[in-house]
Write a protein that holds these residues in place. Structure first.
Motif: not given
Length: 266
Positions: A94-122
């Motif tokens: 859940a915390a990773l998803r929060n962080l990913a959403e912030v990166y999406v808002a900042k248009r840092k999509y590569q960082m956001a994608e890696s965080l989403f994928l890690r959250a999915i694995s959890i």
């Protein structure tokens, strides 16, 4: 489209602590203690409480568009939660998803994608899928694909993800059997009307609707996962009119949850 509210990573902290204090020892004696029932020190509880406060502040700052201020807090909340609970704990996801959403808002999509994928694995390691936040990390990641890529690119990435996961997992039972994208399984799938306002704005895009289908094939619950808000109402109305063949498991009709995708084109 940016999310107005993101998941509070430690929202269940007080419930978790209560379960630990009352049931943790008994579960451990039974040899069946869940991950959340691990024993924590007073200092660790204090650290999780601090992470919870940070997560609440992240939501507040996010909703105000203060993404630069939210980023370090969201990062620290991940670090604390992971240090205390371990890398594979549901609250870390859940915390990773929060962080990913912030990166999406900042248009840092590569960082956001890696965080989403890690959250999915959890999420995939959760013994109880029904306890996961809704929308799931997988749902949010697929929405992210459509948000940051062309429709064709997002569909290709979604198909590949589905094929990769199909080789690893069988459907899990929660509030119903997971059916993935359901468009191709519908007996009747009415298309939503294109709003006049959207036509004037020349708006277009993909809307994903999460649905729960009952034992008779009727949609009984529907909610928007992602898409332009201008298309939300007609998409929900169309989803409730969709009909599916009853799904059976071991010969018995069961509920199915999945996604209907509508593509609004100009």
């Amino acid at each position: 489209m940016k999310l107005l509210v993101i998941i509070v990573a430690s929202v269940v902290l007080s419930v978790t602590a209560l379960a630990q204090s009352k049931e943790g020892e008994a579960q451990e004696r039974a040899g069946n203690a869940p991950t959340v029932a691990r024993k924590l020190t007073t200092q660790q509880y204090a650290e999780l409480a601090e992470a919870h406060k940070m997560s609440l502040e992240v939501v507040r700052l996010f909703n105000q568009g203060k993404y630069d201020e939210a980023l370090p807090l969201a990062t620290t909340a991940v670090e604390i939660t992971e240090r205390v609970l371990g890398a594979d704990h549901q609250l870390v996801g859940a915390a990773l998803r929060n962080l990913a959403e912030v990166y999406v808002a900042k248009r840092k999509y590569q960082m956001a994608e890696s965080l989403f994928l890690r959250a999915i694995s959890i999420d995939d390691k959760s013994p109880d899928p029904s306890s996961l936040p809704s929308p799931s990390s997988l749902d949010r990641y697929i929405c992210f694909l459509y948000q940051t890529r062309t429709v064709d690119e997002a569909q290709k990435a979604e198909r590949k993800l589905g094929q990769d996961r199909l080789s690893k997992f069988v459907p899990k039972l929660g509030s119903g059997l997971s059916g993935g994208v359901l468009n191709g399984r519908a007996i009747s799938l009415p298309q939503p009307a294109y709003p006049e306002e959207a036509s004037r704005m020349r708006a277009y895009g993909v809307v994903r609707i999460h649905v729960l289908i009952d034992e008779t094939g009727k949609v009984v619950e529907a909610k928007v996962l992602c898409g332009d808000p201008i298309f939300a109402k007609p998409s929900l109305e169309a989803a409730y009119r969709a009909r599916f063949s009853p799904t059976k498991l071991s010969g018995m009709p069961v509920k199915v949850n999945g996604v209907i995708v509508y593509n609004f084109t100009r």
